[in-house]
Design a protein around this motif. Structure first.
Motif, PDB file in Angstrom:
ATOM      1  N   HIS A  82       0.824  -1.220   0.000  1.00 44.71           N
ATOM      2  CA  HIS A  82       0.000   0.000   0.000  1.00 44.71           C
ATOM      3  C   HIS A  82       0.852   1.262   0.000  1.00 44.71           C
ATOM      4  O   HIS A  82       0.429   2.308  -0.467  1.00 44.71           O
ATOM      5  CB  HIS A  82      -0.940  -0.005   1.206  1.00 44.71           C
ATOM      6  N   GLU A 141      -8.750   1.537  -8.355  1.00 45.81           N
ATOM      7  CA  GLU A 141      -9.840   1.616  -7.375  1.00 45.81           C
ATOM      8  C   GLU A 141      -9.293   1.497  -5.949  1.00 45.81           C
ATOM      9  O   GLU A 141      -9.756   2.190  -5.033  1.00 45.81           O
ATOM     10  CB  GLU A 141     -10.872   0.507  -7.635  1.00 45.81           C
ATOM     11  N   ARG A 142      -8.308   0.626  -5.765  1.00 49.31           N
ATOM     12  CA  ARG A 142      -7.716   0.477  -4.423  1.00 49.31           C
ATOM     13  C   ARG A 142      -7.006   1.750  -3.998  1.00 49.31           C
ATOM     14  O   ARG A 142      -7.027   2.130  -2.824  1.00 49.31           O
ATOM     15  CB  ARG A 142      -6.750  -0.710  -4.407  1.00 49.31           C
ATOM     16  N   ARG A 143      -6.380   2.434  -4.960  1.00 51.49           N
ATOM     17  CA  ARG A 143      -5.695   3.688  -4.617  1.00 51.49           C
ATOM     18  C   ARG A 143      -6.701   4.798  -4.299  1.00 51.49           C
ATOM     19  O   ARG A 143      -6.405   5.714  -3.528  1.00 51.49           O
ATOM     20  CB  ARG A 143      -4.770   4.140  -5.770  1.00 51.49           C
ATOM     21  N   ILE A 144      -7.883   4.709  -4.875  1.00 50.54           N
ATOM     22  CA  ILE A 144      -8.954   5.646  -4.509  1.00 50.54           C
ATOM     23  C   ILE A 144      -9.395   5.389  -3.076  1.00 50.54           C
ATOM     24  O   ILE A 144      -9.589   6.318  -2.280  1.00 50.54           O
ATOM     25  CB  ILE A 144     -10.155   5.497  -5.475  1.00 50.54           C
ATOM     26  N   GLN A 145      -9.552   4.110  -2.727  1.00 48.47           N
ATOM     27  CA  GLN A 145     -10.035   3.746  -1.398  1.00 48.47           C
ATOM     28  C   GLN A 145      -9.089   4.199  -0.295  1.00 48.47           C
ATOM     29  O   GLN A 145      -9.540   4.517   0.814  1.00 48.47           O
ATOM     30  CB  GLN A 145     -10.242   2.234  -1.325  1.00 48.47           C
ATOM     31  N   VAL A 146      -7.776   4.241  -0.576  1.00 46.70           N
ATOM     32  CA  VAL A 146      -6.825   4.679   0.457  1.00 46.70           C
ATOM     33  C   VAL A 146      -6.602   6.190   0.407  1.00 46.70           C
ATOM     34  O   VAL A 146      -5.807   6.728   1.178  1.00 46.70           O
ATOM     35  CB  VAL A 146      -5.475   3.940   0.326  1.00 46.70           C
ATOM     36  N   GLY A 147      -7.294   6.883  -0.498  1.00 40.81           N
ATOM     37  CA  GLY A 147      -7.238   8.335  -0.525  1.00 40.81           C
ATOM     38  C   GLY A 147      -6.136   8.946  -1.361  1.00 40.81           C
ATOM     39  O   GLY A 147      -5.953  10.166  -1.346  1.00 40.81           O
ATOM     40  N   PRO A 151     -11.981   9.881  -6.693  1.00 44.18           N
ATOM     41  CA  PRO A 151     -12.873   9.006  -7.461  1.00 44.18           C
ATOM     42  C   PRO A 151     -12.943   9.438  -8.922  1.00 44.18           C
ATOM     43  O   PRO A 151     -13.088  10.620  -9.226  1.00 44.18           O
ATOM     44  CB  PRO A 151     -14.230   9.179  -6.760  1.00 44.18           C
ATOM     45  N   THR A 154     -11.988   4.613 -13.431  1.00 46.52           N
ATOM     46  CA  THR A 154     -10.703   3.915 -13.451  1.00 46.52           C
ATOM     47  C   THR A 154     -10.507   3.090 -14.719  1.00 46.52           C
ATOM     48  O   THR A 154      -9.380   2.894 -15.168  1.00 46.52           O
ATOM     49  CB  THR A 154     -10.565   3.000 -12.221  1.00 46.52           C
TER      50      THR A 154
END
Length: 201
Positions: A82, A141-147, A151, A154
């Motif tokens: 991450h 999408e995972r990089r969006i979820q961690v900020g 959004p 993707t």
């Protein structure tokens, strides 16, 4: 247990040999002109054994793409911690994809050419491309979820990255540093707290 493992390993080696043999024949004489019988004969196996691994010639083609396309390398590149910055990961993806196209230019030009006249090849190429886009899109999408990224679509971003690299090679366009191209793209999708605060004032 060891005997079973040995048999499984032999099966993998045999399957890869069949795939590589098919690739050589497809490259030499084209997809349409290559038959299952010819692949089996070149590989030195019975036709029935080849059908044991691949129900049809289109399945052989898909196996060729899965083994020799960018997908295996792409999946490995996206298995990152991450803490790794998206800009660095995407740069590595672009650079690695570009390097692979340099190594296997003849294969990719063959597949693109064959896909223009053969629906089976076109479907296979489309499936592999979409799988790569899906994998890269899931990473974003995972990089969006961690900020890290805001959004956004993707799938579109993934298409832009992979499509830019592929088009650059197929059209023999001059390449700029991939890091610069990735940076320009991310400037529009990176999360900027300061910019967000200004817009709310």
């Amino acid at each position: 247990m060891q005997g079973k493992s040995s048999r499984q390993q032999q099966a993998v080696v045999r399957r890869e040999h069949l795939v590589d043999t098919a690739l050589a024949l497809f490259s030499e004489q084209g997809y349409d002109a290559t038959s299952i019988k010819q692949i089996a004969a070149r590989a030195g196996v019975a036709v029935g054994l080849l059908y044991h691994y691949f129900p049809s010639k289109s399945e052989v083609m898909r196996a060729v793409w899965e083994r020799h396309s960018f997908l295996p390398e792409l999946r490995a590149l996206l298995l990152v911690e991450h803490g790794e910055a998206a800009a660095r990961v995407l740069q590595e993806v672009a650079e690695s994809f570009s390097a692979m196209l340099d190594r296997k230019e003849a294969l990719f030009r063959l597949m693109v050419r064959e896909s223009q006249s053969n629906p089976e090849v076109a479907d296979c190429l489309h499936a592999i491309v979409e799988e790569g886009i899906t994998a890269l899109g899931a990473y974003l999408e995972r990089r969006i979820q961690v900020g890290e990224l805001r959004p956004h679509d993707t799938t579109l971003t993934a298409r832009m990255i992979l499509g830019t690299v592929l088009t650059t090679h197929l059209a023999r366009l001059p390449t700029r540093p991939w890091a610069e191209i990735v940076a320009q793209l991310l400037d529009g999708v990176s999360f900027h707290p300061n910019r967000l605060n200004l817009s709310q004032d």
